[in-house]
Design an enzyme around this catalytic site. Structure first.
Site, PDB file in Angstrom:
ATOM      1  N   GLY A  72      -0.292  -1.199   8.081  1.00 43.28           N
ATOM      2  CA  GLY A  72      -1.637  -1.558   8.517  1.00 43.28           C
ATOM      3  C   GLY A  72      -1.633  -2.111   9.937  1.00 43.28           C
ATOM      4  O   GLY A  72      -2.522  -1.799  10.740  1.00 43.28           O
ATOM      5  N   ASN A 153      -9.172 -10.866   4.557  1.00 44.98           N
ATOM      6  CA  ASN A 153      -8.030 -11.044   3.663  1.00 44.98           C
ATOM      7  C   ASN A 153      -7.918 -12.455   3.106  1.00 44.98           C
ATOM      8  O   ASN A 153      -7.329 -12.659   2.058  1.00 44.98           O
ATOM      9  CB  ASN A 153      -6.736 -10.663   4.385  1.00 44.98           C
ATOM     10  CG  ASN A 153      -6.646 -11.240   5.778  1.00 44.98           C
ATOM     11  OD1 ASN A 153      -7.509 -10.978   6.629  1.00 44.98           O
ATOM     12  ND2 ASN A 153      -5.628 -12.036   6.025  1.00 44.98           N
ATOM     13  N   SER A 201      -3.483   0.152   4.449  1.00 47.64           N
ATOM     14  CA  SER A 201      -2.055  -0.099   4.261  1.00 47.64           C
ATOM     15  C   SER A 201      -1.671   0.114   2.805  1.00 47.64           C
ATOM     16  O   SER A 201      -2.380  -0.338   1.898  1.00 47.64           O
ATOM     17  CB  SER A 201      -1.743  -1.543   4.676  1.00 47.64           C
ATOM     18  OG  SER A 201      -0.413  -1.862   4.311  1.00 47.64           O
ATOM     19  N   GLY A 202      -0.534   0.786   2.576  1.00 46.70           N
ATOM     20  CA  GLY A 202      -0.117   1.112   1.216  1.00 46.70           C
ATOM     21  C   GLY A 202       0.173  -0.083   0.331  1.00 46.70           C
ATOM     22  O   GLY A 202      -0.225  -0.123  -0.825  1.00 46.70           O
ATOM     23  N   HIS A 203       0.860  -1.097   0.892  1.00 50.32           N
ATOM     24  CA  HIS A 203       1.372  -2.156   0.006  1.00 50.32           C
ATOM     25  C   HIS A 203       0.300  -3.107  -0.504  1.00 50.32           C
ATOM     26  O   HIS A 203       0.574  -3.951  -1.353  1.00 50.32           O
ATOM     27  CB  HIS A 203       2.535  -2.910   0.667  1.00 50.32           C
ATOM     28  CG  HIS A 203       2.153  -3.899   1.721  1.00 50.32           C
ATOM     29  ND1 HIS A 203       2.046  -5.242   1.452  1.00 50.32           N
ATOM     30  CD2 HIS A 203       1.895  -3.762   3.041  1.00 50.32           C
ATOM     31  CE1 HIS A 203       1.747  -5.881   2.579  1.00 50.32           C
ATOM     32  NE2 HIS A 203       1.638  -5.006   3.546  1.00 50.32           N
ATOM     33  N   THR A 239       9.611  11.342  12.194  1.00 57.10           N
ATOM     34  CA  THR A 239       9.717  12.187  11.001  1.00 57.10           C
ATOM     35  C   THR A 239       8.984  11.520   9.841  1.00 57.10           C
ATOM     36  O   THR A 239       9.158  10.333   9.594  1.00 57.10           O
ATOM     37  CB  THR A 239      11.196  12.428  10.663  1.00 57.10           C
ATOM     38  OG1 THR A 239      11.801  13.052  11.808  1.00 57.10           O
ATOM     39  CG2 THR A 239      11.356  13.338   9.455  1.00 57.10           C
ATOM     40  N   CYS A 325      -1.856 -17.089   7.668  1.00 55.90           N
ATOM     41  CA  CYS A 325      -1.356 -16.162   6.654  1.00 55.90           C
ATOM     42  C   CYS A 325       0.116 -15.862   6.871  1.00 55.90           C
ATOM     43  O   CYS A 325       0.846 -15.561   5.945  1.00 55.90           O
ATOM     44  CB  CYS A 325      -2.215 -14.916   6.573  1.00 55.90           C
ATOM     45  SG  CYS A 325      -1.568 -13.444   7.272  1.00 55.90           S
TER      46      CYS A 325
HETATM   47  C1  LIG Z   1      -2.136  -7.016   5.202  1.00 62.29           C
HETATM   48  C2  LIG Z   1      -3.170  -6.768   6.211  1.00 62.29           C
HETATM   49  C3  LIG Z   1      -2.873  -6.114   7.413  1.00 62.29           C
HETATM   50  C4  LIG Z   1      -1.467  -5.712   7.784  1.00 62.29           C
HETATM   51  O1  LIG Z   1      -0.974  -4.669   7.006  1.00 62.29           O
HETATM   52  P1  LIG Z   1       0.612  -4.424   6.993  1.00 62.29           P
HETATM   53  O2  LIG Z   1       0.780  -3.123   6.286  1.00 62.29           O
HETATM   54  O3  LIG Z   1       1.210  -5.573   6.245  1.00 62.29           O
HETATM   55  O4  LIG Z   1       1.053  -4.375   8.410  1.00 62.29           O
HETATM   56  C5  LIG Z   1      -3.896  -5.879   8.295  1.00 62.29           C
HETATM   57  N1  LIG Z   1      -5.149  -6.262   8.033  1.00 62.29           N
HETATM   58  C6  LIG Z   1      -5.484  -6.892   6.884  1.00 62.29           C
HETATM   59  C7  LIG Z   1      -6.911  -7.252   6.637  1.00 62.29           C
HETATM   60  C8  LIG Z   1      -4.511  -7.161   5.941  1.00 62.29           C
HETATM   61  O5  LIG Z   1      -4.836  -7.802   4.825  1.00 62.29           O
END
Ligand SMILES: *Cc1c(COP(=O)(O)O)cnc(C)c1O
Length: 393
Positions: A72, A153, A201-203, A239, A325
């Site tokens: 992200g 967040n 973002s995936g996680h 890649t 955070c």
């Molecule tokens: C977690 C988060 C990000 C960053 O994402 P990452 O994949 O951890 O770099 C960016 N913006 C918001 C609002 C988030 O909660």
């Protein structure tokens, strides 16, 4: 009885079984380089194309509008730096963002200030909603990009992105939204939502860490951030991380299906909010209704958030505090300060971010466990004794 309750899903989520199942054969068998012309490469390329098409379907956009990144933060950096640097050539050297953005956006803006751009950081009201009159006054024909997060967040406040995009477009600026927290919570249909770029973002949605995505609407041209080979339409080299890309596609499909369960998640969230804000000298941070379904953020006066976090941790509850955070710092959260929460209240704020996996028993456990910790911590400080003596409880 002690339980383990993970209530920090805004920080990261566990990778789901479905996502692991989808990724495993790609690790085991489809390890080719999608750019290779031979059979192993073609097989990987077909999987890559199919993952992109699946994601396009989730968002009702074109596969060619989807660019995979590493996270992200990279997507945020690329969208803002890429747009600003490209549009500076046309004399647009101004950026509009909000005071409550994620550090990936804020620090990108600070970096661009050093390059000579000017940045307006729009304030928010006490509920964390961007002040629309301030925003409207800030956007001019010199504005290259308006970058406002879809949902915050820390406090979970959801912004009126549709209206913000209208304001940006009325002045000819690009509209970018960091939707990292919003995806999976709100239905995002890019055939209707008029944003030019969107990051995720995936996680944060049960795919692994290390995979992100930037949607760039057809016709929008921004500078590259990562130069190199011809991957991602020559716009983002490297890649492709095929297993994670496939995992992201699956996670997004599942998240979309689970939008149907959002009212259920909101019900659990509201049970928690109701129980915690009943405690004396406590207050909900963020918006009551325009709020992420899994976000609970409550400020407790006469308490250090960090002490509370540690005691909750001992009891098996994982959460985070109202401090920055990147929790190494003890500065109160820039988000809470922007909402006008005084320092001492910001310090006593705790964020519990629940997910579809959180059960009612988990909620019960938090509701049983947290109030005695609040009481114990307050009883340790003389100031609280005075409050009690004065009969103000
Ligand atoms: C977690 C988060 C990000 C960053 O994402 P990452 O994949 O951890 O770099 C960016 N913006 C918001 C609002 C988030 O909660």
């Amino acid at each position: 009885m002690k339980r383990f309750v993970y209530a920090d899903n805004a920080a990261t989520t566990p990778v789901s079984r479905e996502v692991i199942a989808e990724m495993t054969p790609v690790f085991e068998s489809f390890w080719g380089n999608p750019s290779s012309l031979h059979a192993k490469g073609r097989e990987a390329k077909a999987i890559l194309d199919s993952a992109r098409a699946r994601i396009a379907k989730v968002f009702s956009c074109q596969p060619s509008e989807i660019y995979f990144t590493s996270c992200g933060s990279e997507s945020d950096n690329w969208a803002i730096k890429g747009a600003a640097r490209r549009l500076a050539k046309k004399g647009k050297t101004h950026i509009v963002t909000s005071a409550i953005e994620h550090p990936a956006v804020l620090n990108t803006c600070y970096a661009l200030e050093k390059e000579g751009f000017t940045v307006s950081f729009i304030g928010v009201d006490e509920f964390g909603t961007v002040k629309m009159d301030e925003l409207e006054a800030a956007v001019t024909d010199k504005t290259a990009i308006v970058a406002i997060m879809y949902a915050n967040n820390e406090i979970g406040t959801i912004q009126p992105i549709e209206k913000i995009a209208e304001i940006a477009h009325a002045k000819g600026a690009l509209m970018f939204t960091d939707a990292v927290q919003a995806v999976g919570n709100v239905d995002i249909d890019l055939s209707k939502l008029k944003v030019d770029m969107l990051a995720l973002s995936g996680h944060k949605l049960h795919a692994p860490k290390g995979i992100g995505m930037l949607y760039i609407r057809k016709g929008v041209v921004i500078d590259n951030l990562v130069d190199g080979g011809g991957q991602e339409s020559r716009k983002r080299a490297g890649t492709e991380n095929l297993p994670y890309i496939v995992g992201l596609a699956k996670a997004l499909e599942v998240a979309k299906e689970k939008l149907a369960d959002i009212p259920e998640l909101e019900r659990k969230r509201d049970r928690l909010i109701e129980a915690l804000t009943k405690l004396p000298y406590s207050k909900l941070n963020g918006h009551r209704t325009e709020r992420l379904a899994g976000n609970v953020n409550v400020g407790f006066e006469f308490i250090e958030g960090e002490s509370m976090l540690l005691w909750l941790d001992i009891s098996g509850i994982c959460c985070s505090t109202g401090s920055a955070c990147s929790s190494a710092s003890l500065e109160p959260s820039h988000v809470l300060l922007a909402c006008g929460v005084p320092h001492e209240k910001a310090h006593g704020s705790v964020r519990l971010s629940i997910s579809h996996e959180t059960t009612d028993e988990d909620i019960d456990y938090i509701i049983e466990t947290l109030p005695p910790i609040v009481e114990k911590l307050r009883n340790m400080i003389p100031l609280w004794e005075e409050v009690v003596k004065s009969g103000k409880v």
